[in-house]
Design a protein around this motif. Structure first.
Motif, PDB file in Angstrom:
ATOM      1  N   LEU A 125     -15.741 -12.359  29.988  1.00  0.00           N
ATOM      2  CA  LEU A 125     -14.875 -13.483  29.858  1.00  0.00           C
ATOM      3  C   LEU A 125     -15.448 -14.701  29.737  1.00  0.00           C
ATOM      4  N   ILE A 126     -16.474 -15.059  30.391  1.00  0.00           N
ATOM      5  CA  ILE A 126     -17.341 -16.385  30.191  1.00  0.00           C
ATOM      6  C   ILE A 126     -17.642 -16.415  28.751  1.00  0.00           C
ATOM      7  N   ALA A 127     -18.123 -15.289  27.855  1.00  0.00           N
ATOM      8  CA  ALA A 127     -18.370 -15.566  26.608  1.00  0.00           C
ATOM      9  C   ALA A 127     -16.985 -15.826  25.798  1.00  0.00           C
ATOM     10  N   SER A 128     -16.028 -15.024  26.215  1.00  0.00           N
ATOM     11  CA  SER A 128     -14.706 -15.339  25.351  1.00  0.00           C
ATOM     12  C   SER A 128     -14.272 -16.563  25.441  1.00  0.00           C
ATOM     13  N   THR A 129     -14.416 -17.075  26.987  1.00  0.00           N
ATOM     14  CA  THR A 129     -13.595 -18.410  26.932  1.00  0.00           C
ATOM     15  C   THR A 129     -14.441 -19.556  26.412  1.00  0.00           C
ATOM     16  N   LEU A 130     -15.800 -19.410  26.252  1.00  0.00           N
ATOM     17  CA  LEU A 130     -16.540 -20.550  25.621  1.00  0.00           C
ATOM     18  C   LEU A 130     -16.357 -20.415  24.170  1.00  0.00           C
ATOM     19  N   CYS A 341     -21.414 -12.036  14.030  1.00  0.00           N
ATOM     20  CA  CYS A 341     -22.603 -12.456  14.848  1.00  0.00           C
ATOM     21  C   CYS A 341     -22.432 -12.393  16.474  1.00  0.00           C
ATOM     22  N   GLY A 342     -21.434 -11.907  16.810  1.00  0.00           N
ATOM     23  CA  GLY A 342     -21.401 -11.591  18.291  1.00  0.00           C
ATOM     24  C   GLY A 342     -20.814 -12.303  19.166  1.00  0.00           C
ATOM     25  N   PHE A 343     -19.842 -13.162  18.470  1.00  0.00           N
ATOM     26  CA  PHE A 343     -18.746 -13.949  19.661  1.00  0.00           C
ATOM     27  C   PHE A 343     -17.738 -13.057  20.127  1.00  0.00           C
ATOM     28  N   ARG A 344     -17.468 -13.165  21.310  1.00  0.00           N
ATOM     29  CA  ARG A 344     -16.546 -12.325  22.041  1.00  0.00           C
ATOM     30  C   ARG A 344     -15.360 -12.603  21.604  1.00  0.00           C
ATOM     31  N   GLY A 345     -14.223 -12.117  21.015  1.00  0.00           N
ATOM     32  CA  GLY A 345     -12.918 -12.491  20.718  1.00  0.00           C
ATOM     33  C   GLY A 345     -12.117 -11.507  19.915  1.00  0.00           C
ATOM     34  N   GLY A 346     -10.921 -11.812  19.725  1.00  0.00           N
ATOM     35  CA  GLY A 346     -10.076 -11.019  19.089  1.00  0.00           C
ATOM     36  C   GLY A 346      -9.961 -11.203  17.558  1.00  0.00           C
ATOM     37  N   ARG A 347      -9.469 -10.618  16.782  1.00  0.00           N
ATOM     38  CA  ARG A 347      -9.519 -10.737  15.461  1.00  0.00           C
ATOM     39  C   ARG A 347      -7.829 -11.093  14.947  1.00  0.00           C
ATOM     40  N   ILE A 348      -6.692 -10.750  15.687  1.00  0.00           N
ATOM     41  CA  ILE A 348      -5.520 -10.539  15.134  1.00  0.00           C
ATOM     42  C   ILE A 348      -4.951 -11.989  14.821  1.00  0.00           C
ATOM     43  N   PHE A 349      -5.329 -13.066  15.765  1.00  0.00           N
ATOM     44  CA  PHE A 349      -4.579 -14.402  15.666  1.00  0.00           C
ATOM     45  C   PHE A 349      -5.381 -15.203  14.457  1.00  0.00           C
ATOM     46  N   PRO A 350      -6.622 -14.930  14.304  1.00  0.00           N
ATOM     47  CA  PRO A 350      -7.303 -15.603  13.281  1.00  0.00           C
ATOM     48  C   PRO A 350      -6.526 -15.169  12.151  1.00  0.00           C
ATOM     49  N   ALA A 351      -6.334 -13.753  12.083  1.00  0.00           N
ATOM     50  CA  ALA A 351      -5.932 -13.080  10.696  1.00  0.00           C
ATOM     51  C   ALA A 351      -4.329 -13.435  10.443  1.00  0.00           C
ATOM     52  N   VAL A 352      -3.766 -13.766  11.525  1.00  0.00           N
ATOM     53  CA  VAL A 352      -2.283 -14.429  11.179  1.00  0.00           C
ATOM     54  C   VAL A 352      -2.510 -15.812  10.400  1.00  0.00           C
ATOM     55  N   PHE A 353      -3.341 -16.744  10.913  1.00  0.00           N
ATOM     56  CA  PHE A 353      -3.557 -17.982  10.152  1.00  0.00           C
ATOM     57  C   PHE A 353      -3.901 -17.542   8.724  1.00  0.00           C
ATOM     58  N   VAL A 354      -4.809 -16.677   8.412  1.00  0.00           N
ATOM     59  CA  VAL A 354      -5.241 -16.407   7.018  1.00  0.00           C
ATOM     60  C   VAL A 354      -3.860 -15.973   6.363  1.00  0.00           C
ATOM     61  N   GLY A 355      -3.236 -15.078   6.754  1.00  0.00           N
ATOM     62  CA  GLY A 355      -2.064 -14.599   5.992  1.00  0.00           C
ATOM     63  C   GLY A 355      -1.004 -15.928   5.971  1.00  0.00           C
ATOM     64  N   ALA A 356      -0.923 -16.583   6.906  1.00  0.00           N
ATOM     65  CA  ALA A 356      -0.063 -17.731   6.833  1.00  0.00           C
ATOM     66  C   ALA A 356      -0.313 -18.776   5.673  1.00  0.00           C
ATOM     67  N   ALA A 357      -1.634 -19.100   5.762  1.00  0.00           N
ATOM     68  CA  ALA A 357      -1.948 -19.969   4.651  1.00  0.00           C
ATOM     69  C   ALA A 357      -1.830 -19.531   3.483  1.00  0.00           C
ATOM     70  N   PHE A 358      -2.089 -18.035   3.190  1.00  0.00           N
ATOM     71  CA  PHE A 358      -1.897 -17.441   1.969  1.00  0.00           C
ATOM     72  C   PHE A 358      -0.606 -17.260   1.529  1.00  0.00           C
ATOM     73  N   GLY A 359       0.252 -17.399   2.397  1.00  0.00           N
ATOM     74  CA  GLY A 359       1.704 -17.194   1.921  1.00  0.00           C
ATOM     75  C   GLY A 359       2.282 -18.594   1.601  1.00  0.00           C
ATOM     76  N   LEU A 360       1.612 -19.383   2.393  1.00  0.00           N
ATOM     77  CA  LEU A 360       2.093 -20.854   1.915  1.00  0.00           C
ATOM     78  C   LEU A 360       1.390 -21.307   0.439  1.00  0.00           C
TER      79      LEU A 360
END
Length: 437
Positions: A125-130, A341-360
């Motif tokens: 949780l600390i790594a994810s929050t940072l 590289c090892g950052f703790r986090g999820g990939r769904i929300f960044p992928a949403v940005f990629v898709g939205a930017a591509f759609g625009l």
């Protein structure tokens, strides 16, 4: 003429197949699951809101208070590079020194997984929050789900030793997904993909009962306390035509190909970072690269991406096709670097940005493509490629579009996109570093 025979009898004379019967679970059994399900759902939401709130407060300090005090531009290239590099150092220290090393390699984890030891959860949780506060292109979903599964399993096994361990895993997963999306529907769709129908097993809705209760409790807790919204204020499409269907299918398929480019590149990027062998080398270098990418793509390409999508769609037409293409590419590369590289986090929300930017981008190149169709179909295609979760991809795209008329288009658009991605590498690796298929 032969006499009539039962149509179910096979031609070879074998006995007709017996219909599969799924026994109903007694209502009292389901009722006994309601209270623990609700408690787990509320717990998952509270942990999610706590991490999100802490990350947002820290983000304000790092990206507003501190640069203002130093007289440095908040999103200047210098500050972005410095802050992302510092975030890599901070997360690297957590992964290196904190007990449990912040959990397993995030490149090898997806939604769920076996329960973590409680001692590992604080570091995760600390790594994810940072990472969230520092602007890393990852979301909160994977670490929050892993932490909630570990806590629910640990507490549940002590409160009810006779209950199966899988119960607490499913309740925590469902509750967290409900909390993340603010609705239990997404959790029901995710879990339904994981459930199989075998003779003698309970029916689908009997098995969904407790997880749906947990998801509902998690979603309502988040809604009541934080009032989340996925509303992007996109133009509402009321009467789609054949041209809109063609646009949706084309954009979704092309977006899936864009997502697949990242999936194919992911193992090599991960291998390159793994050769450094130490988190204090991998994460600072990753942070530096993310800072450089942020300086190239602009501040919208930082952070998990959901709020940035709202800003991206708030003034359609303000961005040129070149700007949108650059943001699509930079965000995709940033997602790959952050996850590899090892950052703790999820990939769904960044992928949403990629898709939205591509759609625009598709709308900017071909103005006849409705921007709502471009965004929704772009998100659908990229999520299908990167998550391989059909229901979640379709649900997220439909929520962003906020138009019932889009549902049929998106369902049909998912078909060619799925043909493109099925059987191809996923944005997740096995323990040996090879892409899952």
């Amino acid at each position: 003429m032969a006499p009539d025979t039962p149509s179910a009898a096979p031609a070879d004379g074998a006995a007709p197949a017996e219909p599969v019967v799924h026994p109903a679970t007694p209502a009292r059994t389901l009722l006994r699951l309601t209270l623990p399900a609700i408690l787990v759902g509320v717990m998952t939401s509270l942990l999610f809101l706590a991490v999100e709130g802490l990350a947002e407060n820290l983000e304000n300090v790092l990206w507003e208070t501190l640069p203002d005090a130093l007289g440095i531009g908040r999103y200047s290239s210098l500050w972005m590079i410095s802050m992302l590099t510092a975030t890599g150092i901070a997360v690297g220290l957590v992964v290196w020194k904190v007990y449990g090393h912040a959990g397993p390699d995030p490149a090898t984890t997806g939604l769920g997984g076996p329960p973590l030891s409680p001692g590992v959860i604080p570091g995760l949780l600390i790594a994810s929050t940072l990472a969230l506060a520092g602007g890393v292109s990852l979301g909160p979903e994977f670490p929050i789900i892993a932490a909630n599964i570990g806590l629910a399993h640990w507490l549940g096994r002590r409160a009810a030793p006779g209950a199966p361990a899988a119960l607490w895993v499913s309740l925590a997963s469902a509750g967290t997904i409900g909390a993340l999306f603010g609705t239990p529907v997404a959790a029901a769709l995710v879990i339904s993909e994981a459930l199989t129908h075998s003779p003698g097993e309970a029916s689908l809705w009997d098995r969904l009962f407790a997880p749906l209760a947990a998801a509902g409790a998690g979603a309502m807790t988040t809604t009541l306390l934080a009032h989340p919204t996925f509303d992007m204020d996109l133009p509402v499409l009321t009467h789609p035509g054949w041209g809109d269907l063609l646009a949706a299918m084309t954009v979704a398929t092309l977006a899936a190909l864009v997502g697949l480019l990242g999936c194919y590149a992911f193992p090599s990027i991960h291998t390159g970072f793994q050769r450094l062998r130490h988190p204090m080398l991998m994460l600072p270098l990753g942070g530096l690269l993310l800072g450089l990418l942020g300086a190239l793509g602009g501040p919208l390409t930082l952070f998990k991406g959901l709020e940035q999508v709202k800003e991206l769609t708030s003034d359609i037409g303000a961005w040129s096709a070149g700007d949108l293409a650059k943001m699509t590419a930079v965000k995709l590369v940033a997602l790959l670097v952050a996850a590899a590289c090892g950052f703790r986090g999820g990939r769904i929300f960044p992928a949403v940005f990629v898709g939205a930017a591509f759609g625009l981008f598709a709308h900017a190149v071909v103005p006849e493509v409705d921007p709502s169709i471009g965004v929704a179909a772009g998100v659908l295609g990229v999520l299908l490629a990167t998550t391989r979760q059909g229901w979640v991809s379709l649900f997220t795209a439909a929520v962003l579009a906020a138009s019932p008329a889009m549902l049929a288009l998106l369902c049909l658009a998912s078909l060619p996109a799925w043909l493109v991605v099925t059987g191809r590498p996923q944005l997740e690796l096995d323990a040996s570093g090879h892409a899952l298929h």
